[in-house]
Design a protein around this motif. Structure first.
Motif, mmCIF file in Angstrom:
data_model
loop_
_atom_site.group_PDB
_atom_site.id
_atom_site.type_symbol
_atom_site.label_atom_id
_atom_site.label_comp_id
_atom_site.label_asym_id
_atom_site.label_seq_id
_atom_site.Cartn_x
_atom_site.Cartn_y
_atom_site.Cartn_z
ATOM 1 N N GLY A 133 0.788 -1.224 0.000
ATOM 2 C CA GLY A 133 0.000 0.000 0.000
ATOM 3 C C GLY A 133 0.818 1.272 0.000
ATOM 4 O O GLY A 133 0.374 2.299 0.520
ATOM 5 N N ARG A 134 2.010 1.227 -0.579
ATOM 6 C CA ARG A 134 2.861 2.410 -0.666
ATOM 7 C C ARG A 134 3.055 2.800 -2.121
ATOM 8 O O ARG A 134 2.863 1.997 -3.020
ATOM 9 C CB ARG A 134 4.246 2.119 -0.047
ATOM 10 C CG ARG A 134 4.248 1.981 1.459
ATOM 11 C CD ARG A 134 5.419 1.171 1.984
ATOM 12 N NE ARG A 134 6.706 1.425 1.351
ATOM 13 C CZ ARG A 134 7.679 2.181 1.872
ATOM 14 N NH1 ARG A 134 7.481 2.801 3.014
ATOM 15 N NH2 ARG A 134 8.830 2.304 1.253
ATOM 16 N N ASN A 135 3.431 4.044 -2.313
ATOM 17 C CA ASN A 135 3.825 4.509 -3.645
ATOM 18 C C ASN A 135 5.339 4.605 -3.656
ATOM 19 O O ASN A 135 5.926 5.428 -2.961
ATOM 20 C CB ASN A 135 3.226 5.884 -3.957
ATOM 21 C CG ASN A 135 1.718 5.911 -3.815
ATOM 22 O OD1 ASN A 135 1.182 6.591 -2.949
ATOM 23 N ND2 ASN A 135 1.022 5.174 -4.671
ATOM 24 N N GLU A 136 5.988 3.722 -4.426
ATOM 25 C CA GLU A 136 7.447 3.704 -4.531
ATOM 26 C C GLU A 136 7.837 4.092 -5.949
ATOM 27 O O GLU A 136 7.357 3.492 -6.914
ATOM 28 C CB GLU A 136 7.991 2.317 -4.180
ATOM 29 C CG GLU A 136 7.772 1.946 -2.720
ATOM 30 C CD GLU A 136 8.358 0.593 -2.370
ATOM 31 O OE1 GLU A 136 8.836 -0.112 -3.301
ATOM 32 O OE2 GLU A 136 8.340 0.228 -1.184
ATOM 33 N N LEU A 137 8.702 5.085 -6.062
ATOM 34 C CA LEU A 137 8.959 5.733 -7.340
ATOM 35 C C LEU A 137 10.361 5.473 -7.860
ATOM 36 O O LEU A 137 11.318 5.408 -7.080
ATOM 37 C CB LEU A 137 8.740 7.245 -7.181
ATOM 38 C CG LEU A 137 7.460 7.633 -6.424
ATOM 39 C CD1 LEU A 137 7.454 9.121 -6.128
ATOM 40 C CD2 LEU A 137 6.230 7.221 -7.202
ATOM 41 N N ASP A 138 10.465 5.330 -9.172
ATOM 42 C CA ASP A 138 11.746 5.100 -9.849
ATOM 43 C C ASP A 138 11.918 6.125 -10.969
ATOM 44 O O ASP A 138 10.936 6.552 -11.578
ATOM 45 C CB ASP A 138 11.782 3.705 -10.489
ATOM 46 C CG ASP A 138 11.434 2.577 -9.537
ATOM 47 O OD1 ASP A 138 11.706 2.715 -8.334
ATOM 48 O OD2 ASP A 138 10.883 1.566 -10.006
ATOM 49 N N ALA A 139 13.164 6.475 -11.268
ATOM 50 C CA ALA A 139 13.421 7.389 -12.385
ATOM 51 C C ALA A 139 14.876 7.279 -12.820
ATOM 52 O O ALA A 139 15.745 6.856 -12.044
ATOM 53 C CB ALA A 139 13.103 8.837 -11.997
ATOM 54 N N SER A 140 15.140 7.683 -14.067
ATOM 55 C CA SER A 140 16.516 7.705 -14.566
ATOM 56 C C SER A 140 16.646 8.731 -15.686
ATOM 57 O O SER A 140 15.675 9.064 -16.364
ATOM 58 C CB SER A 140 16.941 6.321 -15.081
ATOM 59 O OG SER A 140 16.122 5.916 -16.172
ATOM 60 N N VAL A 141 17.876 9.225 -15.852
ATOM 61 C CA VAL A 141 18.197 10.130 -16.960
ATOM 62 C C VAL A 141 19.563 9.758 -17.512
ATOM 63 O O VAL A 141 20.397 9.170 -16.812
ATOM 64 C CB VAL A 141 18.225 11.618 -16.517
ATOM 65 C CG1 VAL A 141 16.849 12.101 -16.103
ATOM 66 C CG2 VAL A 141 19.237 11.838 -15.408
ATOM 67 N N MET A 142 19.793 10.131 -18.780
ATOM 68 C CA MET A 142 21.097 9.912 -19.385
ATOM 69 C C MET A 142 21.366 11.001 -20.408
ATOM 70 O O MET A 142 20.479 11.404 -21.161
ATOM 71 C CB MET A 142 21.174 8.542 -20.052
ATOM 72 C CG MET A 142 22.568 8.159 -20.516
ATOM 73 S SD MET A 142 22.671 6.404 -20.920
ATOM 74 C CE MET A 142 24.428 6.252 -21.293
ATOM 75 N N ASP A 143 22.604 11.497 -20.405
ATOM 76 C CA ASP A 143 23.042 12.550 -21.315
ATOM 77 C C ASP A 143 23.900 11.934 -22.412
ATOM 78 O O ASP A 143 24.924 11.297 -22.134
ATOM 79 C CB ASP A 143 23.846 13.595 -20.531
ATOM 80 C CG ASP A 143 24.075 14.869 -21.319
ATOM 81 O OD1 ASP A 143 24.279 14.793 -22.541
ATOM 82 O OD2 ASP A 143 24.073 15.960 -20.708
ATOM 83 N N GLY A 144 23.486 12.122 -23.666
ATOM 84 C CA GLY A 144 24.194 11.520 -24.784
ATOM 85 C C GLY A 144 25.554 12.110 -25.073
ATOM 86 O O GLY A 144 26.363 11.511 -25.783
ATOM 87 N N ARG A 145 25.854 13.303 -24.518
ATOM 88 C CA ARG A 145 27.146 13.935 -24.773
ATOM 89 C C ARG A 145 28.289 13.111 -24.209
ATOM 90 O O ARG A 145 29.308 12.884 -24.865
ATOM 91 C CB ARG A 145 27.178 15.341 -24.170
ATOM 92 C CG ARG A 145 26.278 16.345 -24.853
ATOM 93 C CD ARG A 145 26.290 17.665 -24.137
ATOM 94 N NE ARG A 145 25.728 17.575 -22.787
ATOM 95 C CZ ARG A 145 25.546 18.612 -21.983
ATOM 96 N NH1 ARG A 145 25.894 19.826 -22.381
ATOM 97 N NH2 ARG A 145 25.008 18.454 -20.785
ATOM 98 N N ASP A 146 28.139 12.694 -22.964
ATOM 99 C CA ASP A 146 29.222 11.974 -22.285
ATOM 100 C C ASP A 146 28.747 10.661 -21.674
ATOM 101 O O ASP A 146 29.488 10.004 -20.960
ATOM 102 C CB ASP A 146 29.824 12.857 -21.190
ATOM 103 C CG ASP A 146 28.788 13.335 -20.173
ATOM 104 O OD1 ASP A 146 27.602 12.945 -20.284
ATOM 105 O OD2 ASP A 146 29.154 14.116 -19.270
ATOM 106 N N ARG A 147 27.513 10.299 -21.958
ATOM 107 C CA ARG A 147 26.883 9.099 -21.396
ATOM 108 C C ARG A 147 26.888 9.092 -19.876
ATOM 109 O O ARG A 147 26.919 8.043 -19.233
ATOM 110 C CB ARG A 147 27.519 7.836 -21.985
ATOM 111 C CG ARG A 147 27.049 7.552 -23.405
ATOM 112 C CD ARG A 147 27.731 6.365 -24.018
ATOM 113 N NE ARG A 147 29.080 6.710 -24.471
ATOM 114 C CZ ARG A 147 29.963 5.854 -24.928
ATOM 115 N NH1 ARG A 147 29.666 4.558 -24.963
ATOM 116 N NH2 ARG A 147 31.152 6.249 -25.335
ATOM 117 N N SER A 148 26.841 10.282 -19.290
ATOM 118 C CA SER A 148 26.638 10.363 -17.847
ATOM 119 C C SER A 148 25.187 10.014 -17.559
ATOM 120 O O SER A 148 24.292 10.285 -18.366
ATOM 121 C CB SER A 148 26.955 11.767 -17.333
ATOM 122 O OG SER A 148 26.129 12.742 -17.951
ATOM 123 N N ALA A 149 24.947 9.375 -16.414
ATOM 124 C CA ALA A 149 23.603 8.884 -16.113
ATOM 125 C C ALA A 149 23.346 8.933 -14.619
ATOM 126 O O ALA A 149 24.274 8.885 -13.798
ATOM 127 C CB ALA A 149 23.442 7.451 -16.629
#
Length: 370
Positions: free
Chosen positions: A110-126
């Motif tokens: 009964g909880r709301n558990e959240l996930d997310a991700s980002v990635m930058d194509g310039r240097d593949r930092s994530a």
């Protein structure tokens, strides 16, 4: 990789053979006008137009257009792809229509558990986070992990502590909870149903963008699957599965049955296929360039002269989604390429989606036939 030459490459070979003898070689190179493009999604799944009222359809379309407009405003004014991706995702996280941030599905407990991700194509930092419960906009926390930490992936309490140190906005549990999602969990438990029985779509949200500098970025945010247990993590926060960006090939955000997207490595698989498809098509054209007396080519094909066609990009994305389907999974992806193509590929009856480009494209859609 398929052992064939695309129809676009074949046509280019014929054209090249015709003009190479009559056009001076330097004239073949042309300046490419800077362009931007963006694509967004709000989930894919079993969507039936007969079960959606005109009012519901209008509400989803308005929400998608609002997110698309936020990203477009950044790109058209010269902002970065990463800024545009976050600008597009934030209103989707704030909108209870979607399974991300406010309106996220409930876990078995009964909880709301959240996930997310980002990635930058310039240097593949994530940057990625999973299992956070108080962060108002998880996509912002994922980017802070990327830029302000030495790590790529943080989870649970540690991610929350890091968010506090970064002074990110938090929200109480009632901000994320909605009656509609709670009823889905209750129905699942009462009838001993699977998540797919109570949720006919995967409401993950995401965005991908190409900016005027030629840089690409991708981001994905989700509440996961209704009734998820034992700390289950899907593809959305997994770099290479749900999110990937590489200036050499593309930027991808996925939505679907996460277990299968992880197994295929969908996002990176598409980018890798596009990178090698591009090289394969260039090599095919280079093979018909006339040779000099020493057997050396009289002209070297440059990447700037031979952009990857939209048909080639679509073929590779569709092939990866077909692989997901063959394993038993479903869902969809959005992607942008260095050439400015903004594409979708999904193996479901619908996907909440939108795209816009500097060439004037602006559209939102829900069902497969649209």
């Amino acid at each position: 990789m398929r052992n064939y030459v695309s129809s676009f490459a074949a046509s280019f070979i014929v054209l090249f053979a015709l003009v190479v003898g009559t056009v001076s070689q330097p004239a073949l190179a042309q300046e490419v006008e800077p362009r931007w493009s963006i694509a967004i999604h709000g989930g894919a799944g079993t969507l039936d137009p007969d079960k959606m009222t005109p009012e519901q359809k209008a509400a989803y379309e308005a929400a998608l257009q609002n997110a698309l407009d936020a990203g477009k405003a950044i790109l058209s004014s010269g902002g970065t792809a990463m800024e545009a991706v976050q600008a597009a995702i934030i209103p989707l996280e704030d909108d209870p229509l979607f399974n991300a941030g406010r309106g996220a599905v409930f876990t078995w407990e009964g909880r709301n558990e959240l996930d997310a991700s980002v990635m930058d194509g310039r240097d593949r930092s994530a940057g990625a986070v999973t299992g956070v419960t108080t962060i108002k906009n998880p996509i912002l926390l994922a980017d802070k992990v990327r830029t302000e930490s030495p790590h790529v992936f943080l989870m649970g309490e540690g991610a929350e502590q890091f968010a506090s140190e970064q002074e990110l906005e938090t929200a109480p549990p009632e901000w994320f909870a909605t009656e509609r999602r709670l009823k889905s969990l209750e129905r699942m438990k009462a009838r001993q149903l699977s998540a797919l029985d109570v949720d006919h779509k995967f409401g993950t949200v995401g965005a991908v963008a190409l900016d005027l500098e030629g840089n690409m970025a991708a981001g994905t945010s989700t509440g996961g699957m209704t009734g998820k247990r034992w700390g289950r993590i899907g593809d959305a926060p997994v770099i290479g599965a749900g999110t990937y960006a590489d200036n050499r090939s593309c930027a991808v955000s996925a939505t679907g049955w996460g277990e299968y997207f992880i197994r295929v490595g969908v996002a990176q698989e598409i980018c890798t296929r596009l990178r090698y498809r591009f090289r394969m098509d260039i090599d095919a054209v280079q093979s018909v360039v006339p040779k000099d007396a020493d057997g050396l080519p009289t002209y070297i094909i440059h990447a700037s002269e031979f952009p990857l066609s939209v048909e080639s990009a679509q073929e590779e994305a569709d092939a990866v989604m077909a692989e997901v389907k063959d394993l038993g999974g479903d869902g969809g992806v959005i992607l942008v390429t260095p050439e400015g193509h903004a594409l979708y590929s999904f193996n479901t009856t619908g996907m909440y989606r939108g795209r816009a480009t500097s060439d004037g494209v602006n559209e939102v859609a829900i069902f497969a036939e649209e």
